[in-house]
Design a protein around this motif. Structure first.
Motif, short mmCIF file in Angstrom:
data_model
loop_
_atom_site.label_atom_id
_atom_site.label_comp_id
_atom_site.label_asym_id
_atom_site.label_seq_id
_atom_site.Cartn_x
_atom_site.Cartn_y
_atom_site.Cartn_z
N UNK A 66 1.13 -1.21 0.33
CA UNK A 66 -0.23 -0.37 -0.13
C UNK A 66 0.90 1.02 0.26
N UNK A 67 1.83 1.19 0.70
CA UNK A 67 2.59 2.31 0.94
C UNK A 67 3.44 2.60 -0.10
N UNK A 68 3.98 1.62 -1.21
CA UNK A 68 5.01 1.32 -2.58
C UNK A 68 3.88 2.12 -3.42
N UNK A 69 2.26 2.15 -3.30
CA UNK A 69 1.53 2.18 -4.14
C UNK A 69 1.45 3.75 -4.68
N UNK A 70 1.85 4.24 -2.86
CA UNK A 70 1.13 5.47 -3.00
C UNK A 70 2.26 6.62 -2.94
N UNK A 75 4.22 9.97 -7.24
CA UNK A 75 5.05 10.14 -8.48
C UNK A 75 4.77 10.48 -9.73
N UNK A 76 3.67 9.47 -10.21
CA UNK A 76 3.31 10.10 -11.24
C UNK A 76 2.28 11.02 -11.58
N UNK A 77 1.78 11.85 -9.66
CA UNK A 77 1.62 13.43 -10.93
C UNK A 77 2.34 14.37 -10.20
N UNK A 89 11.09 18.19 1.62
CA UNK A 89 9.99 18.33 0.42
C UNK A 89 9.06 19.23 0.58
N UNK A 90 8.35 18.71 1.76
CA UNK A 90 6.88 19.54 2.10
C UNK A 90 6.22 18.13 2.51
N UNK A 91 4.84 18.68 2.80
CA UNK A 91 4.46 17.50 3.25
C UNK A 91 3.69 16.93 2.41
N UNK A 92 3.67 15.28 2.79
CA UNK A 92 3.67 14.23 1.94
C UNK A 92 1.90 13.39 2.67
N UNK A 93 1.49 12.68 2.07
CA UNK A 93 0.29 11.90 2.89
C UNK A 93 0.67 10.92 3.45
N UNK A 94 0.23 10.20 4.26
CA UNK A 94 0.98 9.22 4.97
C UNK A 94 0.47 8.30 4.80
N UNK A 101 -7.51 12.97 -1.73
CA UNK A 101 -7.51 14.65 -1.32
C UNK A 101 -6.36 15.60 -1.50
N UNK A 102 -5.47 14.48 -1.60
CA UNK A 102 -4.03 15.65 -1.37
C UNK A 102 -3.64 15.87 -2.83
N UNK A 103 -3.60 15.02 -3.51
CA UNK A 103 -3.58 15.34 -5.65
C UNK A 103 -5.25 16.41 -5.28
N UNK A 104 -6.20 16.03 -5.23
CA UNK A 104 -6.98 17.06 -5.30
C UNK A 104 -6.41 18.59 -5.11
N UNK A 105 -6.75 18.62 -3.51
CA UNK A 105 -5.89 19.16 -3.20
C UNK A 105 -4.86 20.79 -3.74
#
Length: 124
Positions: A66-70, A75-77, A89-94, A101-105
């Motif tokens: 799951x973490x690798x998929x995250x 990375x893809x975005x 590098x700044x905040x990344x979702x855990x 939701x992180x990508x949308x924001x």
């Protein structure tokens, strides 16, 4: 002052999402321009092209799918782990469920099609 500026070139961190492994490679700052252009970082295990993750990348355990998929979705975005070393590098979702939701924001760029779609849906 940057920790990377104080201690010289660090090795670049590359990840293979297929094998869920990370490898450190010679820093691009230690190579000539010609060497950089010819260099392709391929995974030693599967041979696929590896992804430049940045100096601040901390790989999840190989078994944590799951973490690798995250990390792969981020990375893809366009969200990598590059920084000068001052603030990271700044905040990344855990967790994986926080990624969309992180990508949308934090959308990096909006295409013309996405702009048109948002205008059309705003009128509805």
């Amino acid at each position: 002052m940057c920790r990377y500026g104080l201690y010289g070139p660090y090795k670049d961190i590359y990840a293979c999402f297929a094998c869920r492994k990370v490898y450190k490679q010679t820093s691009r700052y230690e190579l000539t321009e010609e060497e950089r252009n010819q260099m392709k970082h391929c995974c030693p295990q599967c041979g696929k092209l590896m992804n430049d993750m940045g100096h601040d990348f901390k790989a999840p355990k190989q078994s944590d799918i799951k973490q690798w998929r995250k990390v792969e979705i981020l990375f893809q975005h366009g969200f990598k782990y590059h920084s000068c070393g001052c603030d990271g590098p700044g905040y990344r979702p855990a967790n994986l469920n926080e990624v969309y939701p992180f990508l949308e924001k934090n959308k990096i760029s909006v295409t013309d099609g996405e702009k048109l779609l948002s205008k059309l849906t705003a009128k509805l």
